[in-house]
Design an enzyme around this catalytic site. Sequence first.
Site, PDB file in Angstrom:
ATOM      1  N   CYS A   1       0.860  -1.182   0.000  1.00 37.24           N
ATOM      2  CA  CYS A   1       0.000   0.000   0.000  1.00 37.24           C
ATOM      3  C   CYS A   1       0.899   1.235   0.000  1.00 37.24           C
ATOM      4  O   CYS A   1       2.117   1.124  -0.055  1.00 37.24           O
ATOM      5  CB  CYS A   1      -0.906   0.014   1.224  1.00 37.24           C
TER       6      CYS A   1
ATOM      7  N   ARG B   1      -4.601   1.669  -1.340  1.00 36.82           N
ATOM      8  CA  ARG B   1      -4.627   0.323  -0.783  1.00 36.82           C
ATOM      9  C   ARG B   1      -4.536  -0.782  -1.824  1.00 36.82           C
ATOM     10  O   ARG B   1      -5.206  -0.754  -2.853  1.00 36.82           O
ATOM     11  CB  ARG B   1      -5.922   0.127   0.026  1.00 36.82           C
ATOM     12  N   LEU B   2      -3.694  -1.756  -1.509  1.00 39.68           N
ATOM     13  CA  LEU B   2      -3.711  -3.048  -2.177  1.00 39.68           C
ATOM     14  C   LEU B   2      -4.350  -4.007  -1.183  1.00 39.68           C
ATOM     15  O   LEU B   2      -3.768  -4.324  -0.141  1.00 39.68           O
ATOM     16  CB  LEU B   2      -2.301  -3.506  -2.531  1.00 39.68           C
ATOM     17  N   ALA B   3      -5.572  -4.454  -1.448  1.00 42.24           N
ATOM     18  CA  ALA B   3      -6.350  -5.235  -0.485  1.00 42.24           C
ATOM     19  C   ALA B   3      -5.917  -6.694  -0.484  1.00 42.24           C
ATOM     20  O   ALA B   3      -5.951  -7.358  -1.518  1.00 42.24           O
ATOM     21  CB  ALA B   3      -7.838  -5.124  -0.801  1.00 42.24           C
TER      22      ALA B   3
ATOM     23  N   ASN C   1       0.786   0.796   5.928  1.00 43.46           N
ATOM     24  CA  ASN C   1       1.281  -0.014   4.813  1.00 43.46           C
ATOM     25  C   ASN C   1       2.060  -1.172   5.407  1.00 43.46           C
ATOM     26  O   ASN C   1       3.079  -0.960   6.077  1.00 43.46           O
ATOM     27  CB  ASN C   1       2.196   0.825   3.910  1.00 43.46           C
ATOM     28  N   GLY C   2       1.576  -2.396   5.207  1.00 44.69           N
ATOM     29  CA  GLY C   2       2.322  -3.512   5.761  1.00 44.69           C
ATOM     30  C   GLY C   2       1.470  -4.738   5.989  1.00 44.69           C
ATOM     31  O   GLY C   2       0.342  -4.856   5.477  1.00 44.69           O
ATOM     32  N   GLU C   3       2.011  -5.634   6.776  1.00 42.57           N
ATOM     33  CA  GLU C   3       1.312  -6.863   7.127  1.00 42.57           C
ATOM     34  C   GLU C   3       1.829  -7.350   8.471  1.00 42.57           C
ATOM     35  O   GLU C   3       3.042  -7.428   8.690  1.00 42.57           O
ATOM     36  CB  GLU C   3       1.525  -7.933   6.060  1.00 42.57           C
TER      37      GLU C   3
ATOM     38  N   ASP D   1      -5.704  -6.587   9.787  1.00 40.66           N
ATOM     39  CA  ASP D   1      -4.609  -6.293  10.710  1.00 40.66           C
ATOM     40  C   ASP D   1      -4.521  -4.797  10.985  1.00 40.66           C
ATOM     41  O   ASP D   1      -4.002  -4.385  12.027  1.00 40.66           O
ATOM     42  CB  ASP D   1      -3.282  -6.835  10.179  1.00 40.66           C
TER      43      ASP D   1
END
Length: 303
Positions: A2, A46-48, A73-75, A98
């Site tokens: 993202c 956003r990249l979902a 932005n992250g995981e 998350d």
Amino acid sequence: MCAIAGILGLPASASAVEAMQKTMVRRGPDDRGEYRDDNVTLLHARLAVIDPAGGRQPMTLDHEAEEYTIIYNGELYNTAELRRELSALGHGFAGRSDTEVLLHGYAQWGSGVLEKLNGIYAFAVWEHRAQRLFLARDRIGVKPLFYAVQGRGLLFASELKTILKYPGFRAAIDVTGAAEILLLGPGRTPGCGVFRGIKELEPGCCALWENGKLQIERYWQLTDGPHTESFEETAEHVRWLVEDAIRRQLVSDVPVGFFLSGGLDSSLICAVAAKHQAEPLMTYSVDYDRNLEFFRPGKFQPN
């Protein structure tokens, strides 16, 4: 991936916001969001991957005496554990993302949440009533984050080009920036933003913007220590770490696929993933001798 960006204490016209947002589409093609407060504008593209419907950003939470808004932005690879811990403390969740867990975690523990995170991230949290912004970057620096202090104002973004789109900001390179490009490129000295006036928030660091000032703090530092395990214990420990890392990164609400070069690393990752994945995996073999040809449609051969 993202993209995040912010404008604090500086004019944020519609044209400026639009220009900055356009540079973020590549990193976040699925959605875009904007939050405005007094002298504060937060942007997100956003990249979902997790909870496409419930993870939209910017995301806001009212908790006790404060209102928090996050762009992230992250995981996080330990989302489930953090959710259980926060639920036991009385937090309720509307979705499964998350992002929401991280937002509740910051509301509960403040900067102390960083000690609990297992993941890759760059995020910003605006505290509405306290009128301050918290920034943080993951320990290894997988997710990028750049900033530029402009008098008593602040610009920050996932990529340099987003900051450079702010009206009046000059893309100027000084001697230090030129040396970075010629001597180290494509790498950079930690903290260097190449362009004059831009810096990088270093890995393992966080920052607080309050009353027109930015204070940076290192919250994590890699340290060494004596190795006391036997060969057998070391092998088992490494096996567990590798499998745990791969398993945690398989959590997704969208299809998971793998590109195989045929080397040890990609083959190992795919084999472990196949062991833990409930659904069949789609893999593709890649012929690196074709250089950029393998990026073109029709050049993959499904296994």
